[in-house]
Design an enzyme around this catalytic site. Structure first.
Site, short mmCIF file in Angstrom:
data_model
loop_
_atom_site.label_atom_id
_atom_site.label_comp_id
_atom_site.label_asym_id
_atom_site.label_seq_id
_atom_site.Cartn_x
_atom_site.Cartn_y
_atom_site.Cartn_z
CB SER A 207 -8.41 -15.95 19.13
OG SER A 207 -7.95 -16.55 18.27
N GLY B 279 -16.26 -10.20 15.90
CA GLY B 279 -16.56 -8.44 15.19
C GLY B 279 -17.22 -8.37 13.93
CE LYS C 225 -17.12 -34.58 23.82
NZ LYS C 225 -18.47 -35.01 24.81
CE LYS D 111 -23.90 -35.55 19.35
NZ LYS D 111 -22.80 -36.36 18.02
N GLY E 183 2.61 2.72 4.71
CA GLY E 183 3.70 1.64 5.49
C GLY E 183 4.51 2.50 6.40
CB CYS F 160 -0.40 6.92 4.08
SG CYS F 160 0.31 7.94 5.59
CD GLN G 55 4.67 10.26 3.08
OE1 GLN G 55 5.55 9.07 3.63
NE2 GLN G 55 4.44 10.72 4.21
CD GLU H 5 9.06 6.44 7.73
OE1 GLU H 5 8.10 7.21 6.29
OE2 GLU H 5 8.73 5.42 7.20
NE ARG I 267 6.28 9.16 14.17
CZ ARG I 267 6.09 7.81 13.90
NH1 ARG I 267 7.15 7.61 13.40
NH2 ARG I 267 5.10 7.13 14.77
CG HIS J 193 -4.30 5.58 6.22
ND1 HIS J 193 -3.88 4.86 5.56
CD2 HIS J 193 -3.16 6.62 7.22
CE1 HIS J 193 -2.15 4.31 6.08
NE2 HIS J 193 -1.88 5.84 6.43
CD GLU K 255 -6.28 2.84 3.31
OE1 GLU K 255 -6.61 3.92 3.02
OE2 GLU K 255 -5.45 1.98 4.07
N1 GLN Z 1 6.39 6.44 6.97
C1 GLN Z 1 5.19 7.61 6.33
C2 GLN Z 1 4.92 8.70 7.57
O1 GLN Z 1 4.83 8.26 8.42
C3 GLN Z 1 3.66 7.28 6.07
C4 GLN Z 1 2.83 6.22 7.27
C5 GLN Z 1 1.63 5.31 6.56
O2 GLN Z 1 1.43 4.96 5.26
N2 GLN Z 1 0.85 5.35 7.67
O3 GLN Z 1 4.51 10.05 6.88
#
Ligand code: GLN
Length: 585
Positions: free
Chosen positions: A43, A48, A220, A254, A390, A417, A421, A441, A499, A546, A548
């Protein structure tokens, strides 16, 4: 036999029939063709990438294409998967959390995917079990064949109806021989039979080994892998050979002989600089014409549209091939040991660099290794900084230190994201002088929780804590950097997965100290973009989104493009004046 006749003969069977083939309403037999891509040998070879490249080549010919990834695992989506093991979680506009391959499809096809383009075994089995509880199987014992395979076929045909696709591209996760995907393969075998002649085109993606000690390509393992596929009842029409170097004629011959696939359908998909070059490789090998022939699509093509699409794509590739200057962007993350966990950031930087005419090197900084007073040292060689998304507290203080250095040293900065923060926290601590500023958090009892759980999440937290997911509208402040980057659009749409948010009670205090929240949710006080004014910083922007995820080769994300231009201005002088004024073009 035509699809109509096969399907009619199947529906005319006994009550005890094994032909369990529920047809979704509106299904037009013969309208949609199916291309399936199966992995052999191992894999991670790029099913994709191949499937999306072939889909792009056909889309350029004016055909409507709809990809679907069939995952073997039992999770209902990819939301809970660890990016260390599985690569990044890609979020779709409708909020579906899915495999990173869906990102490849969106970028290659410049087409938004939905939850219908992604399936897991968990989804398939849930649907079957729900139906069983509702008595939907009329007293039959529910079996892998025909019921589970029937659910797979239904799903594919529903996608065909919903998208009115000329071609559905099916990518089966994993490798032939895995227990997890065996029933998907069986379902596709049945589908080809039911749909009749010229309805399916099967592609075996395989790997040609070149052991350094021998220095020559060996076929092979590929032969054995393809044999396993034929044993499952799938005779491939096309073989795509992944390899480090171009696969030699001898090896392709082949493979052709051993697998009964004509030589000109054995395709060398060797390593190249960018995945965006694969569509061109497919066309050069004439594989597009082969597929059109196999699926009898000639009469549906719009060749005029194709030359414009090819010219645009070639323009991108030409720029990509001729990048002379280089910049380095630091990415201060947590999963830096697995590049797949930042796949979309890597792509977004490639898109932005190609448009700005510069090669972007990435310096991966493991944030947990950056001590408070070592950020300047860690960022000495970079021309710009990204702090990506993150979860959890590891590495957070190192990232805050990096943001602080970017802010005070005028280093171009883009926060995504969690990066957004942390930019708020850094500013609250060091500019607003709010003691103990932080996020709940990482610390439930922090003195000034400038980042706190979203009110809507507080209510559902006890139920498993879903996130604010998917595409959301963002209202931009007129005359802000964000507004200029997005060509003064009053409203844009970005993808979210979070969140926590800026606690609204701190907004006035933060803005009074000089940070501007230039992107906001239309209905709630959710801050979605922040920036520092050009008078105080050459380029400092962050988004709760995000961005990106929505960057495409021909339409790079404006915030990434701005970062790259500002980094160029820093390194080469004034080439990035446009970036400082906020023009993304
Ligand atoms: N941990 C943060 C939140 O939940 C940022 C989330 C993230 O970077 N995707 O808000």
């Amino acid at each position: 036999m035509t699809a109509e006749r096969v399907l009619a003969s199947i529906s005319n069977t006994s009550d005890e029939t094994e032909f369990y083939t529920p047809m979704p309403a509106g299904y037009k037999p013969g309208k949609t063709k199916y291309v399936g891509v199966f992995g052999t040998v191992m894999s991670g070879l790029g099913k994709g990438i191949f499937a999306s490249s072939l889909a792009k080549v056909l889309k350029d010919k004016g055909l409507t294409v709809a990809p679907i990834k069939l995952e073997g695992y039992l999770n209902l989506d990819s939301g809970t998967l660890n990016p260390f093991r599985h690569g990044e979680v890609f979020v779709l506009d409708d909020g579906m959390e899915c495999d990173m391959d869906l990102g490849t499809y969106e970028r290659m096809l410049d087409q938004n995917m939905t939850r219908d383009n992604f399936s897991t075994s968990g989804q398939i089995f849930s649907a079957v079990l729900e139906k069983e509880r509702r008595g939907g199987y009329l007293g039959r014992d529910v079996q892998m064949i025909p019921h589970v395979t029937g659910e797979v076929k239904s799903k594919l045909r529903r996608l065909a109806v919903q998208t009115d696709a000329d071609v559905v591209f099916i990518e089966i996760g994993g490798t032939v021989g895995d227990v997890e995907n065996a029933y998907y393969i069986e379902a596709l075998r049945q589908l080809a039979f039911e749909e009749g002649a010229n309805a399916a085109c099967w592609v075996a993606l395989t790997y040609i080994i070149q052991p350094p000690a021998l220095g020559e390509q060996k076929s092979k393992a590929a032969q054995l892998g393809i044999k396993q596929l034929t044993q499952a009842g799938i005779q491939p029409h096309i073989i795509a050979c992944r390899a480090i170097n171009e696969v030699s004629k001898k090896v392709r011959e082949k493979i052709a002989l051993y697998s009964s696939v004509p030589f000109d359908r054995v395709f060398s998909m060797h390593d190249c600089e960018s995945v965006y070059m694969i569509p061109e490789m497919i066309r050069r090998a004439g594989l597009d014409q082969q597929v059109v022939g196999i699926l009898d699509l000639q009469s549906r093509l719009h060749e005029e549209a194709e030359s414009t699409a090819i010219a645009q794509w070639d323009g991108y590739l030409n720029s990509l091939r001729n990048l002379e200057k280089e910049i380095t962007i630091g990415v201060a993350g947590k999963y830096t040991s697995v590049r797949d966990s930042y796949a979309s950031i890597i792509k977004a930087l490639e898109h932005a660099g190609t448009h700005a005419g510069v090669r972007v090197n990435i310096d991966w900084l493991e944030a947990s290794d950056v001590a408070d007073d070592k950020a300047a040292e860690a960022l000495k060689h970079v021309d710009g900084l990204i702090v990506p998304g993150g979860f959890g507290s590891r590495g957070v203080e190192g990232k805050i230190a990096c943001v602080g250095h970017a802010r005070t040293a005028g280093l171009p900065f883009l926060g995504l994201c969690l990066g957004f923060q942390l930019a708020v926290i850094e500013f609250a601590r060091n500019v607003c002088k709010l003691p103990g500023a932080g996020s709940t958090e990482f610390d439930d009892d922090c003195e000034n929780a400038v980042i706190d759980i979203l009110p809507e999440q507080k209510q559902i937290e006890g139920l498993g804590g879903n996130m604010r997911l998917g595409g959301q509208d963002v209202i931009l402040t007129a005359d802000s950097l964000a507004s200029r980057l997005f060509n003064r659009a009053p409203e844009i749409r970005l993808r979210f997965r979070h969140r926590y948010e800026v606690d609204p009670k701190y907004i006035d205090q933060i803005q009074a100290a000089g940070m501007l929240f230039s992107g906001k949710a239309p209905d709630y006080p959710i801050m979605q973009i922040l920036e520092l004014p050009p008078a105080t910083h050459p380029y400092f922007i962050a988004t709760q989104a995000h961005s990106e995820l929505t960057s495409r080769p021909l339409r790079p994300d404006p915030m990434f493009l701005g970062l790259v231009k500002a980094a160029m201005a820093r390194k080469f002088g004034d080439v990035g004046a446009a970036a400082r004024s906020g023009s993304a073009t």
